[in-house]
Design a protein around this motif. Structure first.
Motif, mmCIF file in Angstrom:
data_model
loop_
_atom_site.group_PDB
_atom_site.id
_atom_site.type_symbol
_atom_site.label_atom_id
_atom_site.label_comp_id
_atom_site.label_asym_id
_atom_site.label_seq_id
_atom_site.Cartn_x
_atom_site.Cartn_y
_atom_site.Cartn_z
ATOM 1 N N ILE A 25 0.822 -1.199 0.000
ATOM 2 C CA ILE A 25 0.000 0.000 0.000
ATOM 3 C C ILE A 25 0.858 1.251 0.000
ATOM 4 C CG2 ILE A 25 -0.187 0.095 2.516
ATOM 5 C CD1 ILE A 25 -2.938 1.014 -0.048
ATOM 6 N N GLY A 26 2.102 1.125 0.487
ATOM 7 C CA GLY A 26 2.991 2.283 0.513
ATOM 8 C C GLY A 26 3.250 2.868 -0.860
ATOM 9 N N THR A 27 3.130 2.050 -1.921
ATOM 10 C CA THR A 27 3.351 2.571 -3.275
ATOM 11 C C THR A 27 2.229 3.507 -3.714
ATOM 12 O OG1 THR A 27 2.255 0.662 -4.305
ATOM 13 C CG2 THR A 27 4.623 0.504 -3.933
ATOM 14 N N LEU A 28 1.102 3.470 -3.033
ATOM 15 C CA LEU A 28 -0.020 4.342 -3.385
ATOM 16 C C LEU A 28 -0.070 5.604 -2.534
ATOM 17 C CD1 LEU A 28 -2.967 1.792 -3.869
ATOM 18 C CD2 LEU A 28 -1.277 2.585 -5.526
ATOM 19 N N ALA A 29 0.861 5.741 -1.591
ATOM 20 C CA ALA A 29 0.830 6.890 -0.687
ATOM 21 C C ALA A 29 1.109 8.181 -1.440
ATOM 22 C CB ALA A 29 1.858 6.710 0.432
ATOM 23 N N VAL A 30 0.239 9.167 -1.263
ATOM 24 C CA VAL A 30 0.454 10.496 -1.824
ATOM 25 C C VAL A 30 0.329 11.510 -0.689
ATOM 26 C CG1 VAL A 30 -0.386 9.888 -4.112
ATOM 27 C CG2 VAL A 30 -1.980 10.765 -2.418
ATOM 28 N N PRO A 31 0.958 12.669 -0.838
ATOM 29 C CA PRO A 31 0.884 13.677 0.224
ATOM 30 C C PRO A 31 -0.543 14.105 0.502
ATOM 31 C CG PRO A 31 2.637 14.186 -1.318
ATOM 32 C CD PRO A 31 1.849 13.076 -1.934
ATOM 33 N N VAL A 35 -2.984 2.321 8.327
ATOM 34 C CA VAL A 35 -2.308 1.067 7.994
ATOM 35 C C VAL A 35 -0.818 1.315 7.793
ATOM 36 C CG1 VAL A 35 -4.370 0.071 6.927
ATOM 37 C CG2 VAL A 35 -2.731 1.329 5.518
ATOM 38 N N ASP A 36 -0.026 0.285 8.024
ATOM 39 C CA ASP A 36 1.408 0.370 7.780
ATOM 40 C C ASP A 36 1.692 0.232 6.287
ATOM 41 O OD1 ASP A 36 4.243 0.226 9.132
ATOM 42 O OD2 ASP A 36 4.238 -1.336 7.597
ATOM 43 N N GLU A 37 2.725 0.883 5.830
ATOM 44 C CA GLU A 37 3.054 0.899 4.403
ATOM 45 C C GLU A 37 3.354 -0.488 3.833
ATOM 46 O OE1 GLU A 37 6.649 2.868 3.406
ATOM 47 O OE2 GLU A 37 7.872 1.724 4.814
ATOM 48 N N GLN A 38 3.695 -1.455 4.700
ATOM 49 C CA GLN A 38 4.065 -2.779 4.212
ATOM 50 C C GLN A 38 2.861 -3.670 3.908
ATOM 51 O OE1 GLN A 38 7.102 -3.729 3.429
ATOM 52 N NE2 GLN A 38 7.990 -1.788 4.089
ATOM 53 N N LEU A 39 1.664 -3.300 4.351
ATOM 54 C CA LEU A 39 0.494 -4.125 4.070
ATOM 55 C C LEU A 39 0.212 -4.156 2.574
ATOM 56 C CD1 LEU A 39 -2.132 -3.287 6.856
ATOM 57 C CD2 LEU A 39 -0.755 -5.342 6.613
ATOM 58 N N SER A 40 -0.367 -5.258 2.108
ATOM 59 C CA SER A 40 -0.691 -5.365 0.683
ATOM 60 C C SER A 40 -1.920 -4.523 0.351
ATOM 61 C CB SER A 40 -0.948 -6.826 0.310
ATOM 62 O OG SER A 40 -2.159 -7.282 0.901
ATOM 63 N N HIS A 58 -5.146 -6.459 0.986
ATOM 64 C CA HIS A 58 -5.561 -6.507 2.386
ATOM 65 C C HIS A 58 -6.196 -5.184 2.805
ATOM 66 C CE1 HIS A 58 -4.343 -7.276 6.869
ATOM 67 N NE2 HIS A 58 -5.638 -7.281 6.678
ATOM 68 N N VAL A 59 -5.568 -4.083 2.411
ATOM 69 C CA VAL A 59 -6.094 -2.766 2.779
ATOM 70 C C VAL A 59 -7.455 -2.519 2.129
ATOM 71 C CG1 VAL A 59 -5.699 -0.275 2.634
ATOM 72 C CG2 VAL A 59 -3.807 -1.800 3.182
ATOM 73 N N SER A 60 -7.631 -2.978 0.899
ATOM 74 C CA SER A 60 -8.924 -2.785 0.237
ATOM 75 C C SER A 60 -10.032 -3.504 0.991
ATOM 76 C CB SER A 60 -8.857 -3.274 -1.215
ATOM 77 O OG SER A 60 -8.766 -4.691 -1.281
ATOM 78 N N GLN A 61 -9.727 -4.674 1.537
ATOM 79 C CA GLN A 61 -10.714 -5.409 2.330
ATOM 80 C C GLN A 61 -11.040 -4.668 3.618
ATOM 81 O OE1 GLN A 61 -8.789 -9.193 2.813
ATOM 82 N NE2 GLN A 61 -9.189 -9.854 0.717
ATOM 83 N N LEU A 62 -10.029 -4.107 4.271
ATOM 84 C CA LEU A 62 -10.260 -3.326 5.484
ATOM 85 C C LEU A 62 -11.083 -2.082 5.182
ATOM 86 C CD1 LEU A 62 -6.692 -3.480 7.117
ATOM 87 C CD2 LEU A 62 -8.718 -4.776 7.791
ATOM 88 N N ALA A 63 -10.772 -1.428 4.069
ATOM 89 C CA ALA A 63 -11.469 -0.187 3.707
ATOM 90 C C ALA A 63 -12.941 -0.458 3.398
ATOM 91 C CB ALA A 63 -10.783 0.464 2.509
ATOM 92 N N MET A 64 -13.212 -1.536 2.689
ATOM 93 C CA MET A 64 -14.588 -1.847 2.321
ATOM 94 C C MET A 64 -15.408 -2.357 3.502
ATOM 95 S SD MET A 64 -15.050 -1.014 -0.832
ATOM 96 C CE MET A 64 -13.997 0.380 -0.440
#
Length: 512
Positions: free
Chosen positions: A191-197, A269-274, A277-283
């Motif tokens: 998920i860290g690759t999607l982080a924007v300011p 979420v931590d940047e290392q999560l996939s 996984h984060v999409s499931q948490l968000a939904m």
């Protein structure tokens, strides 16, 4: 500072940019002082006079643009800009500290600082468009209302740097994300690759300050509330507007601390999560928070945010790429992903086991029962592998479909032998259902010779690597072919094992 040009979007500026960005890209640092401050402006001038990588500057009222390049032997442009920004923050903090000492009182400088990068444009895009987009990105990615001075009790020097840091780590993201997605070929993406300011405010900031951000920046959809660089809440634009639109909204909330009305349970979420996984948490969130951004941290500090749209787009890209490379019969990853997975495992230098699964007398089965039933048998083996790995394997296991009736599984060394035993047992129990009630007592080999054998059997080639002995990716299928030949020379479902280690090397046979 000698040779530094001045101006915006003129011919000399564009020529200067084109001369430099083939060396690894260029970057822009954007600075805006919210309140005029002579000492801070002097610090800015001192900083730019010492920056060797600076090659162009422009001031538009209170907006400053500084173009940075990298030399051939420099670090990547993103690192060059990070270090340049660290020096800038150091100059500004020093000014604030000296002013407080001289006047014996707290002093405050509010500043927007952001950055972005640009590389030679792809075919069809003009250089002017790329540069323009870079300048806009730097403005949009600037950390809003960073305070040096009074708010240090909330953010501290480290907090200010972390605010700048999350902008840095995420800014070059649009290009990086796409490279990361296509480079992973459908595998898990962090998920860290999607982080924007994302705009940040200290907990004691007034609601009016956040409202000012939303009113002056149409693209700002929310703000993160931080405490010493650690996210503690979020306030989305739509929510704030709803609160202020009421009859008593303005007098009730306008001058209150933003922490009083923020959502204090955002998804962090931590940047290392996939991403998956984060999409499931968000939904899984409540409907009222479903479209709030997801906050991303690194070592507990704010690292950026990801919108639901970006997460869903990423998931779509991953699934599309996975479908492109998957085997059409089973939907399992094909040879391209198998090679990537083996390379990744070897690169981690951690012990792992590789299981090659192959059906014996599959040609005979196809000839007797038809290709449709043959496809069903292949699907059965794929599902069997998937089911047994779910039951007995590890969380990081991998299953791939090489082609035809050949499969591969990668798992932990400690789990591999038990997994192979279970696979043979389950296969022998389930295969009889594929004969349609016919009792099979003999089969034919590939040359049409009769063999006394009760139907199709399963051959497993198990290789255990200790993580220390040098191992090339192409060596794994070569060893597997040798084990496969040994297994097929034996009667019944069987597993042949090979240890690849510095202690010993040899084969073992294991039949259920």
């Amino acid at each position: 500072m000698n040779g530094v040009g001045v101006g915006l979007f003129n011919r000399d500026m564009l020529r200067s940019i084109k001369e430099r960005w083939h060396e690894g890209g260029i970057g822009v640092i954007y600075v805006r002082f919210r309140l005029g401050n002579a000492a801070a402006e002097n610090a800015l001038q001192m900083w730019e006079s010492e920056e060797k990588a600076l090659f162009w500057r422009q001031r538009l009222e209170w907006d400053y643009f500084f173009l940075i390049d990298r030399k051939q032997k420099d670090e990547p442009i993103i690192k060059v800009i990070e270090k340049s920004l660290e020096r800038l923050y150091g100059k500004l903090r020093k000014v604030v500290s000296n002013t407080e000492k001289e006047h014996g009182a707290e002093h405050e400088v509010e500043v927007n600082i952001g950055m972005s990068t640009a590389f030679p444009p792809a075919t069809g895009r003009s250089s002017e468009a790329v540069v323009y987009r870079m300048l806009l990105d730097a403005m949009e990615h600037s950390a809003y209302n960073v305070s040096l001075g009074r708010e240090r009790k909330d953010a501290g020097a480290a907090g200010v740097l972390s605010q700048a840091g999350y902008g840095l780590s995420a800014v070059a993201s649009e290009t990086v994300i796409q490279q990361d997605l296509t480079g992973n070929h459908g595998r898990s993406v962090r998920i860290g690759t999607l982080a924007v300011p994302f705009p940040v405010f200290p907990a004691r900031a007034r609601v009016s300050e956040v409202a000012y951000l939303f009113d002056t920046n149409a693209k700002a959809q929310g703000a993160v509330i931080v405490d010493q660089g650690r996210p503690i809440g979020i306030l989305m634009k739509e929510k704030l507007h709803q609160m202020l639109a009421g009859q008593f909204g303005l007098p009730l909330y306008w001058n209150r601390p933003v922490e009083r009305i923020m959502n204090n349970q955002p998804l962090i979420v931590d940047e290392q999560l996939s991403v998956e996984h984060v999409s499931q948490l968000a939904m899984a969130r409540e409907f009222s928070q479903l479209y709030d951004v997801v906050l991303i941290t690194k070592d507990g500090q704010m690292a950026g945010a990801a919108s639901i749209r970006s997460i869903l787009e990423c998931m779509t890209t991953l699934r599309t790429e996975a479908a492109r490379t998957a085997n059409p019969l089973t939907g399992l990853p094909g040879n391209e992903e198998i090679q990537l997975e083996l390379s990744r495992r070897i690169g981690e230098k951690e012990p792992f086991a590789v299981i090659y699964a192959d059906l014996d007398y599959f040609k005979w089965y196809n000839d007797c029962f038809g290709f449709g039933m043959g496809d069903n048998l292949i699907r059965y083996l794929g599902e069997l592998l998937r089911r047994e790995l779910d039951l007995l394997g590890g969380s990081d296991d991998f299953i791939g479909h090489i082609g035809g009736d050949d499969f591969i599984a990668v798992t932990k060394s400690s789990l591999a032998e038990g997994l192979c035993e279970a696979l043979i047992k389950r296969f022998d129990q389930g295969i009889k259902a594929f004969y349609g009630g016919v009792e099979v007592t003999s089969v034919e080999d590939r040359h049409g010779n009769p063999v006394e054998q009760e139907g199709v059997t399963l051959s497993l080639s198990l290789m255990m690597w200790d993580g220390r002995v040098p191992l090339a990716t192409e060596e794994i299928p070569r060893r597997a072919a040798m084990l496969k030949k040994q297994a097929k020379a034996l009667k019944g479902s069987i597993c042949v094992m090979d240890h690849i280690s510095g202690m010993h090397h040899g084969e073992e046979r294991n039949r259920n």
